[in-house]
Each structure stands twice: as structure tokens, then as C-alpha cells.
Design a protein around this motif. Structure first.
Motif, mmCIF file in Angstrom:
data_model
loop_
_atom_site.group_PDB
_atom_site.id
_atom_site.type_symbol
_atom_site.label_atom_id
_atom_site.label_comp_id
_atom_site.label_asym_id
_atom_site.label_seq_id
_atom_site.Cartn_x
_atom_site.Cartn_y
_atom_site.Cartn_z
ATOM 1 N N ALA A 157 -37.760 -14.191 25.429
ATOM 2 C CA ALA A 157 -39.171 -14.099 25.033
ATOM 3 C C ALA A 157 -40.045 -14.947 25.950
ATOM 4 O O ALA A 157 -41.134 -14.528 26.357
ATOM 5 C CB ALA A 157 -39.331 -14.536 23.582
ATOM 6 N N ARG A 158 -39.594 -16.146 26.290
ATOM 7 C CA ARG A 158 -40.363 -17.012 27.177
ATOM 8 C C ARG A 158 -40.459 -16.417 28.574
ATOM 9 O O ARG A 158 -41.522 -16.471 29.209
ATOM 10 C CB ARG A 158 -39.728 -18.398 27.239
ATOM 11 C CG ARG A 158 -40.442 -19.357 28.188
ATOM 12 C CD ARG A 158 -41.887 -19.573 27.766
ATOM 13 N NE ARG A 158 -42.026 -20.781 26.972
ATOM 14 C CZ ARG A 158 -43.160 -21.167 26.409
ATOM 15 N NH1 ARG A 158 -44.258 -20.446 26.552
ATOM 16 N NH2 ARG A 158 -43.223 -22.271 25.688
ATOM 17 N N ARG A 160 -40.413 -13.265 29.348
ATOM 18 C CA ARG A 160 -41.365 -12.152 29.298
ATOM 19 C C ARG A 160 -42.799 -12.673 29.328
ATOM 20 O O ARG A 160 -43.675 -12.079 29.963
ATOM 21 C CB ARG A 160 -41.133 -11.298 28.044
ATOM 22 C CG ARG A 160 -39.867 -10.465 28.100
ATOM 23 C CD ARG A 160 -39.851 -9.394 27.018
ATOM 24 N NE ARG A 160 -39.758 -9.964 25.674
ATOM 25 C CZ ARG A 160 -38.620 -10.272 25.067
ATOM 26 N NH1 ARG A 160 -37.463 -10.081 25.686
ATOM 27 N NH2 ARG A 160 -38.622 -10.757 23.845
ATOM 28 N N GLU A 161 -43.022 -13.781 28.664
ATOM 29 C CA GLU A 161 -44.350 -14.391 28.661
ATOM 30 C C GLU A 161 -44.730 -14.853 30.065
ATOM 31 O O GLU A 161 -45.854 -14.620 30.536
ATOM 32 C CB GLU A 161 -44.368 -15.575 27.686
ATOM 33 C CG GLU A 161 -45.741 -16.105 27.365
ATOM 34 C CD GLU A 161 -45.709 -17.165 26.286
ATOM 35 O OE1 GLU A 161 -46.787 -17.496 25.761
ATOM 36 O OE2 GLU A 161 -44.603 -17.662 25.956
ATOM 37 N N ALA A 164 -45.462 -11.880 32.341
ATOM 38 C CA ALA A 164 -46.791 -11.313 32.103
ATOM 39 C C ALA A 164 -47.853 -12.085 32.877
ATOM 40 O O ALA A 164 -48.764 -11.496 33.462
ATOM 41 C CB ALA A 164 -47.111 -11.328 30.608
ATOM 42 N N ARG A 178 -51.175 -22.899 31.013
ATOM 43 C CA ARG A 178 -51.294 -21.975 29.884
ATOM 44 C C ARG A 178 -50.248 -22.289 28.804
ATOM 45 O O ARG A 178 -50.535 -22.228 27.607
ATOM 46 C CB ARG A 178 -51.074 -20.526 30.351
ATOM 47 C CG ARG A 178 -52.115 -19.976 31.312
ATOM 48 C CD ARG A 178 -53.412 -19.624 30.603
ATOM 49 N NE ARG A 178 -54.267 -18.830 31.458
ATOM 50 C CZ ARG A 178 -55.062 -19.319 32.403
ATOM 51 N NH1 ARG A 178 -55.080 -20.613 32.624
ATOM 52 N NH2 ARG A 178 -55.814 -18.531 33.126
ATOM 53 N N LEU A 179 -49.036 -22.605 29.249
ATOM 54 C CA LEU A 179 -47.921 -22.783 28.319
ATOM 55 C C LEU A 179 -47.693 -24.241 27.928
ATOM 56 O O LEU A 179 -46.794 -24.530 27.131
ATOM 57 C CB LEU A 179 -46.641 -22.207 28.942
ATOM 58 C CG LEU A 179 -46.677 -20.718 29.301
ATOM 59 C CD1 LEU A 179 -45.343 -20.281 29.907
ATOM 60 C CD2 LEU A 179 -46.996 -19.881 28.066
ATOM 61 N N ILE A 214 -46.969 -5.154 30.011
ATOM 62 C CA ILE A 214 -46.962 -6.425 29.284
ATOM 63 C C ILE A 214 -48.041 -7.392 29.776
ATOM 64 O O ILE A 214 -48.009 -8.580 29.437
ATOM 65 C CB ILE A 214 -45.590 -7.115 29.378
ATOM 66 C CG1 ILE A 214 -45.268 -7.508 30.834
ATOM 67 C CG2 ILE A 214 -44.499 -6.237 28.794
ATOM 68 C CD1 ILE A 214 -44.061 -8.418 30.961
ATOM 69 N N PRO A 216 -51.244 -9.434 29.702
ATOM 70 C CA PRO A 216 -52.180 -9.820 28.648
ATOM 71 C C PRO A 216 -53.602 -9.935 29.179
ATOM 72 O O PRO A 216 -53.816 -9.944 30.391
ATOM 73 C CB PRO A 216 -51.669 -11.207 28.244
ATOM 74 C CG PRO A 216 -51.168 -11.777 29.547
ATOM 75 C CD PRO A 216 -50.590 -10.599 30.306
#
Length: 222
Positions: A157-158, A160-161, A164, A178-179, A214, A216
Motif C-alpha cells: 500500500a505504501r 502504491r502511494e 502515485a 507529503r508522507l 492511480i 492523485p
């Protein structure tokens, strides 16, 4: 100061690119080349942060020059200038290490944005390039999207983030902000993503991100 080399065999194109870049006080054109051989030699001599290459040039073309620059002067990021109808060349350039793709007829501001992005270690793909590849690239659109989603599904999941954000043209530092993580963590994620997707560079990973759908919304950079 971002030092830039321009390579195009058409004097008017070089003059136009030079004029656009002259509007940004943080960008300096350090050399110009008229063919691929000259581009490679001048990059070796001047070590610019960014080389802006036309895809079609005499001698060796922009794709071959980009691959040679990527191999011999990896600190120099390459942006390819393209026109519609050169889809196969774009896909070849992705495999050769190009970090960005811009349409010659695009907005002047996009050239500066692209140069700043790749100089900061990001990949920059003109939205028009992405849209055109999606509409006319190799294979059916549905097939490519399905394949891209399958590849992306194998990521965490990370990852994929992070992918993106790579597809949005953000650098490791911007993604880290951002993260709310350190930049080294993002760098490790990007390396893992490239290996998992079976691609060699951020630009190729960005294409996968776009095809997988994907990307954003992009908030403004603080």
C-alpha cells in the motif's frame, strides 16, 4: 542555478527553447548542440544538470544520445522533446533512461516546470504525452490498463502511494514531505518499486502509474 544543454538540429527550435529558459533567472543555458554526437560530447564537457534533446537529430538520434548520457554522465537528467506520431521513439527513450518528455508545441511554462522537476530528481511527463500514449500506444488501452493494474497490485500500500506521487512528477524530497518521512525512506521505496515493476527509471514507472489510474490530485508544494 540549473545548468542546461539544448540539442536540436533546427535553429528556430533552439532559439525558442533558449528564449523560454531565459525568462527564469535560476536556469542557465551552458551549451547548444545540433546533433546527438555533439550533445553527448558537450554534456561530458559541461556536466549540465539537464540536457534537453530532440528525438530526431542527425548523427546519433536523441534516444541514442540519451542512453549514452545516462550511461556516461548519470548526474545529467535528460528531457526529450517530441512531436505527436513518435510514440515508438518515446517508449524506446523510456528504456534508455530519459527522465522527462515534453511536446514541442506545448506551453512555455511546461518546459520550465519539466526542467525544474528532473533537475530535482523527479520524472516529468507532459500530460499531452501521457494522453497521447494512452490513446495510441502499443497494445489496446484496456489491455495496457489491466496489465498496469496487475503490476501495481503486487506493490505494498505504501509503495502504491509513493508510485502515485512519482507519477505526479514529485521528487523524493517532495514525496517525503507529503508522507512525513525521511527522504532515505522514500528512496528505498522507489528502488523497490522499480524492481517490482521491472522498469529502469522513474519515467517508466510514472507511465505505469498513469496507465493504472492511480495518480492523485496534486496539492500545492509548501
Amino acid at each position: 542555478m540549473i545548468r542546461v544543454l539544448i540539442a536540436d538540429d533546427e535553429p528556430m527550435i533552439r532559439a525558442g527553447v533558449r528564449a523560454v529558459l531565459a525568462t527564469d533567472p535560476d536556469i542557465e543555458v551552458v551549451a547548444e548542440a545540433v546533433d546527438g554526437h555533439d550533445a553527448v560530447e558537450l554534456v561530458r564537457r559541461h556536466r549540465p544538470a539537464v540536457a534537453v534533446l530532440d528525438i530526431r537529430m542527425p548523427g546519433i538520434n536523441g534516444i541514442e544520445a540519451a542512453a549514452e548520457i545516462h550511461h556516461t554522465v548519470p548526474a545529467t537528467s535528460v528531457i526529450m522533446l517530441t512531436t505527436f506520431g513518435e510514440d515508438d521513439y518515446i517508449l524506446q527513450a523510456l528504456g534508455g533512461g530519459a527522465a522527462g518528455f515534453l511536446i514541442k508545441s506545448g506551453e512555455p511554462e511546461e518546459l520550465i516546470t519539466g526542467i525544474r522537476a528532473v533537475a530535482d530528481g523527479a520524472a516529468y511527463l507532459s500530460p499531452k504525452v501521457i494522453a497521447h500514449l494512452a490513446a495510441t500506444g502499443v497494445g489496446t488501452l484496456a489491455g495496457r490498463r489491466s496489465a498496469a493494474r496487475h503490476r501495481v497490485a503486487a506493490l505494498t500500500a505504501r509503495e502504491r502511494e509513493v508510485l502515485a506521487f512519482v507519477g505526479s512528477g514529485l521528487s523524493n524530497g517532495q514525496i517525503a514531505r507529503r508522507l512525513h518521512v525521511v527522504e532515505g525512506t522514500v528512496k528505498a521505496h522507489v528502488s523497490s518499486i522499480l524492481a517490482s515493476l521491472g522498469v529502469d527509471n522513474r519515467a517508466a514507472a510514472a507511465v505505469v502509474a498513469h496507465e493504472a489510474g492511480i495518480i492523485p490530485p496534486q496539492p500545492s508544494e509548501p
